[in-house]
Design an enzyme around this catalytic site. Structure first.
Site, mmCIF file in Angstrom:
data_model
loop_
_atom_site.group_PDB
_atom_site.id
_atom_site.type_symbol
_atom_site.label_atom_id
_atom_site.label_comp_id
_atom_site.label_asym_id
_atom_site.label_seq_id
_atom_site.Cartn_x
_atom_site.Cartn_y
_atom_site.Cartn_z
ATOM 1 N N LYS A 16 0.822 -1.219 0.000
ATOM 2 C CA LYS A 16 0.000 0.000 0.000
ATOM 3 C C LYS A 16 0.851 1.260 0.000
ATOM 4 C CE LYS A 16 -4.218 -1.879 2.052
ATOM 5 N NZ LYS A 16 -3.855 -3.294 1.972
ATOM 6 N N GLU A 53 -2.731 6.599 8.264
ATOM 7 C CA GLU A 53 -3.449 7.616 7.506
ATOM 8 C C GLU A 53 -4.464 8.336 8.381
ATOM 9 O OE1 GLU A 53 -3.527 5.710 3.021
ATOM 10 O OE2 GLU A 53 -5.285 5.494 4.296
ATOM 11 N N HIS A 58 -14.091 -3.269 8.835
ATOM 12 C CA HIS A 58 -13.485 -2.919 7.546
ATOM 13 C C HIS A 58 -13.708 -4.000 6.498
ATOM 14 C CE1 HIS A 58 -11.621 0.347 9.729
ATOM 15 N NE2 HIS A 58 -11.114 -0.518 10.568
ATOM 16 N N ARG A 64 -6.949 -7.981 -9.057
ATOM 17 C CA ARG A 64 -7.644 -9.255 -9.236
ATOM 18 C C ARG A 64 -9.124 -8.982 -9.428
ATOM 19 N NH1 ARG A 64 -10.227 -9.348 -4.403
ATOM 20 N NH2 ARG A 64 -9.122 -8.582 -2.568
#
Length: 660
Positions: free
Chosen positions: A116, A200, A235, A292
């Site tokens: 990420k 973040e 999440h 994907r």
């Protein structure tokens, strides 16, 4: 076009790929672990190869075993599905070395988006907007904490190599940052063999909107509109829909073009999803790219009329994309829910067990079911506990929601706890119907959504008892002395059943009734109700309750009963005697393991006084950490485990001292 394809996956995605590949005339090869020897995808394929033991690391994650299976069977291509090796650059390279087509992007693209932090650096260069955060290589806790302090709390700690909500934690304040960081790193290491994280800014009420992109090896790339995946817990996505409610044409184009820019910047080919956070002011920020096919791809297929797996196979064969951007048309609205073996009323703990009864709604132009499970199969601890995906479509969102509620009402799963009733409450929620969406929706509406299964009322008890009595008559049809039909040589014919409301807090109900000539008469505190009913061999219970006609599903295995009514699965158990003295305080004084797993942490010691809700044990199971908390205040008497212990389901972990 390819002639044969091996599917390096299991469950519903393996079944999905096999069906499309067969429709295109391809020979299909399945691989399976010892736990999946009799799985549906194995039965559907033209050929199947065992690749190892039940643990994923001993089978589905073994690159050499999968490649060998492809060589052994002469497979020209390997479709990785999603999960397992689908985003593994080494696997894509191994396919290339073996001269086997990988149905996915080049290894370089997987590697570019695999971390990420690295992906966000690439997107920054490409001009794709990012959420403020720290994506650096320095993983020292002090560095990460300093970055969080600079960003400002709350912050999101996220596994750099992760996905699916694993290795993702929210730190609301500086005081809890270190604990949440340690937990995120443990989950990341266990799930992805990589404990790197990024930090973040945690947006207060964002929406999760993702763009489906598709590219070929000839330089063409399109976006197939968007999906809203804001309804999440831990999440992980719960409901997905397409298109995103409230999306304007201008915003759709900006987000779509940003997604195409992201894909082209890494030389992408095949199906991919670029995920964004959409803020209330219309600003959007790149989160990650999944290199994907996504679990929720069917909603995109419904609104576009396309088969994305077919596109994947054609692109992998070297063909150009079948359509250009201006040829793509969006029609109607689609929603998808994931049916899981999990208990929403116990913090969504995954469940294991055998499915004793399984009924899905009939598939048609409005309803689709993707599953790799059949009745009688078990949900184990080895893999994700998803049972099926239920996908619906109609001309607009309101009509699609009505289709979803209808389809959930026709879904029957017995033998273990599922989230079906929770999904029904979500689908019926007024705020959801108004599309008041953001990633905190479930937490904000928890009181309306939980408990997902209400306590069994008189109506449920009557129907369950009626189904049980009718099923016993059927079971003993050849033995008149065993028939429970109320016949007496003398005296009255009153009887009773003791039913434990398993899904409603273990309450015990004494259900009193008389046998009538054509049914039963039930006696409750406030009413006496005459019931006439029939029970079909398929488990359809049609009952007249004092002039009110109801239809329900009924499933029974030994003393375990499941009644399916209005989208809710009521689980009950027949008890031969009243057992109040065996429940209640004795159960409350101990905490047992809800599933097999490994002890990560023990937060208390014998003699400790704790308050209700205090964290006691951290259990790792199914690659997730579950915190077991005190159900009431009290003093800890004994601790039955220590960090590192492997424990079985039902094992006693903590015992409270009996109150004075």
């Amino acid at each position: 076009m390819l002639k044969s394809v091996l599917i390096a996956n299991r469950g519903e995605i393996a079944c999905r790929v096999i069906k499309t590949a067969k429709r295109l005339g391809l020979r299909t090869i399945a691989v399976y672990s010892d736990a999946d020897a009799d799985a549906l995808h194995v039965a559907l394929a033209d050929e199947a190869v065992r690749i190892g033991g039940p643990l994923a690391r001993d089978s589905y994650l073994k690159i050499d075993a999968v490649i060998q299976a492809a060589k052994q069977t002469g497979a020209q291509a390997i479709h990785p599905g999603y999960g397992f090796l689908s985003e593994n650059a080494k696997f894509a390279e191994a396919c290339a070395e073996a001269k086997i087509a990988f149905v996915g992007p080049p290894a370089s693209a997987i590697r570019a988006m695999g971390g990420k932090s690295e992906a966000k650096a690439l997107m920054a260069k490409a001009g794709v907007p990012l959420v403020p955060g720290y994506h650096g290589e320095d993983q020292d806790p002090a560095t990460l904490e300093a970055a969080a302090d600079k960003i400002g709390y709350p912050v999101l700690i996220k596994a750099s190599a992760g996905g699916g909500g694993k290795g993702m934690k929210v730190a609301e304040s500086k005081g809890e940052f270190r604990d949440q960081l340690a937990s995120a790193k443990r989950e990341a290491l266990n799930s992805f063999s990589d404990d790197r994280v990024l930090v973040e800014k945690y947006l207060a009420r964002p929406r999760h909107v993702e763009i489906q992109v598709f590219a070929d090896s000839h330089g063409n790339c399109v976006y197939l509109f968007e999906r809203d995946c804001s309804i999440q817990r831990r999440h992980q996505k719960v409901i997905e829909e397409a298109p995103a409610p409230g999306m304007t044409a201008a915003l759709r184009q900006r987000m779509g073009e940003a997604a195409v820019t992201a894909a082209k910047s890494i030389g992408y080919a095949g199906a991919g999803t670029v995920e964004f956070l959409l803020d209330v002011d219309g600003s959007f920020y790149f989160m990650e790219m999944n290199t994907r096919l996504q679990v929720e791809h069917p909603v995109t297929e419904f609104i576009t009329g396309l088969d994305l797996v077919e596109w994947q196979l054609r692109v992998a064969s070297g063909e150009k994309l079948p359509l250009a951007q201006d040829q793509l048309v969006l029609t109607g609205h689609a929603l998808e829910v994931r049916l899981y073996a999990e208990d929403p009323d116990r913090e969504f703990l995954p469940q294991t067990g055998r499915i004793s009864h399984l009924r899905f709604p009939t598939e048609n132009a409005h309803v689709r079911v993707d599953t790799g499970i059949t009745e009688g199969k078990a949900i184990s601890t080895y893999y994700d506990p998803m049972i099926a995906k239920l996908i619906v479509w109609d001309h607009d969102r309101d009509a699609a929601l009505a289709q979803l509620r209808r389809a959930l009402g026709e879904t029957e799963i017995a033998g273990l706890v599922t989230n079906t009733a929770f999904l029904m409450r979500l689908a019926a929620n007024k705020s959801f119907a108004k599309a008041e969406l953001d990633t905190g929706f479930i937490g904000r509406h928890e009181k309306e959504l939980l408990p997902s299964v209400p306590p069994a009322g008189d109506e449920v008890l009557m129907l369950a008892a009626t189904g049980l009595l009718l099923s016993e008559r059927t079971d003993s049809a050849d033995d008149p002395w065993s028939q429970r039909d109320g016949w007496r040589h003398y005296g009255g014919s009153q009887d009773h059943l003791n039913l434990i409301d398993v899904s409603g807090g273990q309450a015990i109900h004494k259900v009193v009734f008389d046998y009538a000539k054509d049914g039963f008469v039930f006696h409750f505190k406030k009413a006496t109700v005459a019931v006439k009913a029939t029970l079909s061999s398929e488990g359809r219970l049609i009952a007249d309750l004092g002039g009110r006609r109801l239809a329900a599903g009924f499933a029974r295995k030994d003393d375990d009963i499941t009644l399916f009514l209005d989208g809710v699965s009521y689980r009950l158990k027949q008890a031969p005697i009243a057992i109040e003295e065996e429940s209640g305080e004795a159960t409350a004084l101990k905490i047992t393991a809800p599933m097999p797993g490994r002890i990560i942490a023990v937060h208390v010691a014998a003699g400790t006084q704790v308050e209700k809700g205090a964290p006691l044990i951290v259990l790792e199971a199914m690659k997730m950490e579950h915190v077991l908390k005190a159900g009431h205040a009290g003093r800890i008497e004994t601790i039955g485990c220590k960090p590192g212990d492997q424990i079985r389901e039902g094992q006693e972990l903590v015992r409270f001292a009996a109150p004075a």
